[in-house]
Design a protein around this motif. Structure first.
Motif, mmCIF file in Angstrom:
data_model
loop_
_atom_site.group_PDB
_atom_site.id
_atom_site.type_symbol
_atom_site.label_atom_id
_atom_site.label_comp_id
_atom_site.label_asym_id
_atom_site.label_seq_id
_atom_site.Cartn_x
_atom_site.Cartn_y
_atom_site.Cartn_z
ATOM 1 N N SER A 2 1.099 -1.264 -0.336
ATOM 2 C CA SER A 2 -0.002 -0.097 -0.105
ATOM 3 C C SER A 2 0.760 1.679 -0.271
ATOM 4 N N ASN A 3 0.371 2.318 -0.611
ATOM 5 C CA ASN A 3 1.124 3.481 -0.443
ATOM 6 C C ASN A 3 0.985 4.357 1.169
ATOM 7 N N ALA A 4 2.336 4.875 1.583
ATOM 8 C CA ALA A 4 2.893 5.741 2.714
ATOM 9 C C ALA A 4 3.440 6.528 1.707
ATOM 10 N N ILE A 42 -6.661 14.380 2.140
ATOM 11 C CA ILE A 42 -7.510 14.035 0.674
ATOM 12 C C ILE A 42 -6.388 14.484 -0.864
ATOM 13 N N ARG A 43 -6.302 15.608 -1.071
ATOM 14 C CA ARG A 43 -5.337 16.043 -1.960
ATOM 15 C C ARG A 43 -4.652 15.303 -2.133
ATOM 16 N N ALA A 44 -4.245 14.422 -1.602
ATOM 17 C CA ALA A 44 -2.224 13.718 -1.940
ATOM 18 C C ALA A 44 -3.234 12.383 -2.122
ATOM 19 N N GLY A 45 -4.478 12.868 -2.099
ATOM 20 C CA GLY A 45 -4.924 10.575 -2.435
ATOM 21 C C GLY A 45 -5.317 9.475 -1.737
ATOM 22 N N VAL A 46 -4.862 10.033 0.013
ATOM 23 C CA VAL A 46 -4.258 8.936 1.199
ATOM 24 C C VAL A 46 -5.713 8.583 1.450
ATOM 25 N N LYS A 47 -6.012 6.958 1.292
ATOM 26 C CA LYS A 47 -7.214 6.373 1.245
ATOM 27 C C LYS A 47 -6.806 5.343 2.548
ATOM 28 N N ALA A 48 -8.254 5.163 3.525
ATOM 29 C CA ALA A 48 -8.139 4.413 4.323
ATOM 30 C C ALA A 48 -6.989 2.266 4.133
ATOM 31 N N GLY A 49 -6.627 2.601 5.657
ATOM 32 C CA GLY A 49 -5.208 0.843 5.241
ATOM 33 C C GLY A 49 -4.222 1.725 4.717
ATOM 34 N N ARG A 71 -7.114 4.895 9.376
ATOM 35 C CA ARG A 71 -8.621 4.126 9.445
ATOM 36 C C ARG A 71 -9.770 5.279 8.197
ATOM 37 N N ALA A 72 -10.028 6.376 8.733
ATOM 38 C CA ALA A 72 -10.726 7.078 7.500
ATOM 39 C C ALA A 72 -10.679 8.640 8.026
ATOM 40 N N ILE A 73 -10.545 9.140 7.012
ATOM 41 C CA ILE A 73 -10.341 11.016 7.212
ATOM 42 C C ILE A 73 -12.180 11.254 7.305
ATOM 43 N N LEU A 74 -12.152 12.435 8.259
ATOM 44 C CA LEU A 74 -14.105 12.964 8.381
ATOM 45 C C LEU A 74 -13.144 14.614 8.054
ATOM 46 N N THR A 75 -14.521 14.925 8.061
ATOM 47 C CA THR A 75 -14.856 16.400 7.204
ATOM 48 C C THR A 75 -14.698 16.389 8.966
#
Length: 190
Positions: A2-4, A42-49, A71-75
Protein backbone atom coordinates in the motif's frame (compact mmCIF):
# COMPACT_ATOMS: atom_id res chain seq x y z
CA UNK A 1 2.29 -2.86 -1.05
CA UNK A 2 0.00 0.00 0.00
CA UNK A 3 0.99 3.62 -0.34
CA UNK A 4 2.94 5.36 2.41
CA UNK A 5 3.38 9.09 2.89
CA UNK A 6 5.49 11.52 4.87
CA UNK A 7 4.18 14.72 6.42
CA UNK A 8 6.68 17.21 7.83
CA UNK A 9 6.29 18.64 11.33
CA UNK A 10 8.25 21.76 12.22
CA UNK A 11 10.25 22.26 15.40
CA UNK A 12 7.50 24.37 17.02
CA UNK A 13 5.06 21.48 16.78
CA UNK A 14 7.65 19.17 18.33
CA UNK A 15 8.16 21.64 21.21
CA UNK A 16 4.42 21.66 21.88
CA UNK A 17 4.34 17.85 21.82
CA UNK A 18 7.20 17.72 24.33
CA UNK A 19 5.70 20.39 26.57
CA UNK A 20 2.40 18.53 26.79
CA UNK A 21 3.87 15.03 27.26
CA UNK A 22 2.72 13.61 23.93
CA UNK A 23 5.98 11.67 23.54
CA UNK A 24 5.24 7.98 24.06
CA UNK A 25 1.51 8.32 23.30
CA UNK A 26 -0.25 6.90 20.28
CA UNK A 27 -1.45 9.34 17.63
CA UNK A 28 -5.19 8.98 17.16
CA UNK A 29 -5.67 11.65 14.49
CA UNK A 30 -3.94 14.18 12.25
CA UNK A 31 -5.50 17.35 10.89
CA UNK A 32 -5.22 18.22 7.22
CA UNK A 33 -5.80 21.41 5.32
CA UNK A 34 -4.72 23.65 2.48
CA UNK A 35 -1.30 24.77 3.78
CA UNK A 36 2.12 23.15 3.34
CA UNK A 37 2.54 23.18 7.13
CA UNK A 38 -0.64 21.11 7.43
CA UNK A 39 -1.24 19.66 3.98
CA UNK A 40 -4.31 17.97 2.58
CA UNK A 41 -4.55 14.20 2.95
CA UNK A 42 -7.54 14.30 0.60
CA UNK A 43 -5.70 16.15 -2.18
CA UNK A 44 -2.77 13.72 -1.83
CA UNK A 45 -5.16 10.80 -2.32
CA UNK A 46 -4.57 9.17 1.08
CA UNK A 47 -6.95 6.25 1.62
CA UNK A 48 -7.97 3.95 4.46
CA UNK A 49 -5.39 1.22 5.08
CA UNK A 50 -2.45 3.35 3.90
CA UNK A 51 0.40 4.55 6.10
CA UNK A 52 1.36 8.09 7.09
CA UNK A 53 4.69 8.92 8.71
CA UNK A 54 4.88 12.29 10.47
CA UNK A 55 8.55 13.29 10.21
CA UNK A 56 10.81 16.04 11.55
CA UNK A 57 14.32 17.17 10.74
CA UNK A 58 16.86 17.90 13.45
CA UNK A 59 20.56 18.48 12.89
CA UNK A 60 20.32 17.04 9.37
CA UNK A 61 18.71 13.78 10.50
CA UNK A 62 15.21 12.66 9.50
CA UNK A 63 13.22 11.62 12.58
CA UNK A 64 10.19 9.42 11.98
CA UNK A 65 7.76 10.42 14.71
CA UNK A 66 5.21 7.63 14.27
CA UNK A 67 3.81 5.09 11.86
CA UNK A 68 0.07 5.62 11.41
CA UNK A 69 -2.31 3.30 9.57
CA UNK A 70 -5.26 5.29 8.26
CA UNK A 71 -8.77 4.26 9.32
CA UNK A 72 -10.76 7.09 7.71
CA UNK A 73 -10.78 10.76 6.83
CA UNK A 74 -13.58 12.91 8.28
CA UNK A 75 -14.74 16.46 7.77
CA UNK A 76 -13.87 18.80 10.62
CA UNK A 77 -17.59 19.10 11.46
CA UNK A 78 -17.93 15.32 11.81
CA UNK A 79 -14.75 15.11 13.90
CA UNK A 80 -15.98 17.85 16.24
CA UNK A 81 -19.36 16.13 16.61
CA UNK A 82 -17.65 12.83 17.49
CA UNK A 83 -15.36 14.42 20.11
CA UNK A 84 -17.39 16.20 22.80
CA UNK A 85 -14.44 15.53 25.15
CA UNK A 86 -12.33 17.95 23.08
CA UNK A 87 -15.07 20.26 21.83
CA UNK A 88 -17.84 20.49 24.47
CA UNK A 89 -21.29 21.24 23.03
CA UNK A 90 -21.57 24.45 25.07
CA UNK A 91 -18.37 25.71 23.40
CA UNK A 92 -19.82 25.09 19.92
CA UNK A 93 -22.91 27.30 20.17
CA UNK A 94 -22.97 29.92 17.41
CA UNK A 95 -19.41 29.20 16.29
CA UNK A 96 -18.07 28.14 12.91
CA UNK A 97 -15.83 25.08 12.64
CA UNK A 98 -12.53 27.01 12.65
CA UNK A 99 -13.64 28.89 15.77
CA UNK A 100 -14.56 25.64 17.48
CA UNK A 101 -11.15 24.18 16.59
CA UNK A 102 -9.43 27.26 18.01
CA UNK A 103 -11.54 27.01 21.17
CA UNK A 104 -10.51 23.35 21.47
CA UNK A 105 -6.86 24.41 21.40
CA UNK A 106 -7.56 26.97 24.14
CA UNK A 107 -9.17 24.26 26.27
CA UNK A 108 -6.58 21.59 25.39
CA UNK A 109 -3.28 23.30 24.42
CA UNK A 110 -1.73 19.96 23.37
CA UNK A 111 -4.09 19.97 20.36
CA UNK A 112 -1.96 22.71 18.75
CA UNK A 113 0.68 20.07 17.91
CA UNK A 114 -1.93 18.40 15.69
CA UNK A 115 -4.13 21.31 14.62
CA UNK A 116 -1.34 23.59 13.48
CA UNK A 117 -3.09 25.85 10.98
CA UNK A 118 -6.30 26.00 8.92
CA UNK A 119 -7.90 22.55 9.00
CA UNK A 120 -10.65 21.24 6.79
CA UNK A 121 -10.45 17.49 7.44
CA UNK A 122 -9.10 14.98 9.96
CA UNK A 123 -7.32 11.68 9.38
CA UNK A 124 -8.28 9.02 11.93
CA UNK A 125 -5.78 6.37 12.89
CA UNK A 126 -6.66 2.70 12.81
CA UNK A 127 -3.47 2.23 14.81
CA UNK A 128 -0.22 4.05 15.41
CA UNK A 129 3.11 3.55 17.02
CA UNK A 130 3.83 5.78 20.02
CA UNK A 131 5.03 9.29 19.18
CA UNK A 132 8.82 9.21 19.44
CA UNK A 133 11.84 11.33 18.60
CA UNK A 134 14.14 8.30 18.74
CA UNK A 135 13.46 6.69 15.35
CA UNK A 136 15.96 8.17 12.90
CA UNK A 137 16.14 7.14 9.26
CA UNK A 138 19.69 5.77 8.82
CA UNK A 139 21.85 7.91 6.54
CA UNK A 140 22.14 5.17 3.88
CA UNK A 141 18.32 5.00 3.68
CA UNK A 142 18.06 8.79 3.59
CA UNK A 143 20.59 8.92 0.74
CA UNK A 144 18.52 6.53 -1.37
CA UNK A 145 15.10 7.89 -0.26
CA UNK A 146 12.79 8.62 -3.19
CA UNK A 147 9.31 10.09 -3.53
CA UNK A 148 6.65 9.12 -6.09
CA UNK A 149 4.82 11.63 -8.24
CA UNK A 150 2.33 9.71 -10.39
CA UNK A 151 4.66 7.15 -12.01
CA UNK A 152 7.85 9.18 -11.64
CA UNK A 153 10.25 8.76 -8.73
CA UNK A 154 12.67 11.43 -7.61
CA UNK A 155 15.19 11.64 -4.79
CA UNK A 156 14.57 13.97 -1.87
CA UNK A 157 16.29 17.27 -2.51
CA UNK A 158 18.81 18.63 -0.04
CA UNK A 159 20.50 15.35 0.90
CA UNK A 160 24.30 15.53 1.03
CA UNK A 161 26.66 13.10 2.76
CA UNK A 162 23.73 11.25 4.33
CA UNK A 163 22.29 14.39 5.95
CA UNK A 164 19.55 16.84 5.07
CA UNK A 165 20.81 20.33 4.37
CA UNK A 166 17.29 21.76 3.93
CA UNK A 167 13.70 20.72 4.63
CA UNK A 168 12.32 22.21 1.41
CA UNK A 169 12.14 18.83 -0.34
CA UNK A 170 9.97 17.44 2.47
CA UNK A 171 7.63 20.35 3.12
CA UNK A 172 4.11 19.11 2.55
CA UNK A 173 2.74 15.60 2.17
CA UNK A 174 4.61 13.21 -0.13
CA UNK A 175 4.11 9.63 -1.29
CA UNK A 176 7.15 7.43 -0.72
CA UNK A 177 8.45 5.18 -3.47
CA UNK A 178 7.82 1.50 -2.75
CA UNK A 179 11.49 0.93 -1.87
CA UNK A 180 11.55 3.88 0.53
CA UNK A 181 8.22 2.79 2.06
CA UNK A 182 9.85 -0.59 2.67
CA UNK A 183 12.85 1.12 4.31
CA UNK A 184 10.58 3.13 6.61
CA UNK A 185 8.47 0.06 7.49
CA UNK A 186 11.61 -1.91 8.39
CA UNK A 187 12.16 0.51 11.28
CA UNK A 188 8.78 -0.47 12.80
CA UNK A 189 8.74 -4.22 13.34
CA UNK A 190 5.25 -5.79 13.58
Amino acid sequence: MSNAYTVLWNSDRIKIARKHDLIGRNIDFLFGGPHTTQPSFIRAGVKAGEIVYPVAVRDGALHILSQIRVRAILTVDDFIAEHPDLYPPEERQGRRAFEILDRGVELHPWLRAFNWTGSDHVLLAERSTPFSLETVLPSEMLTRMTLRFNKVERPVSGVADGRLTTTVGLQGLFRLSFSSASDFASLFPP
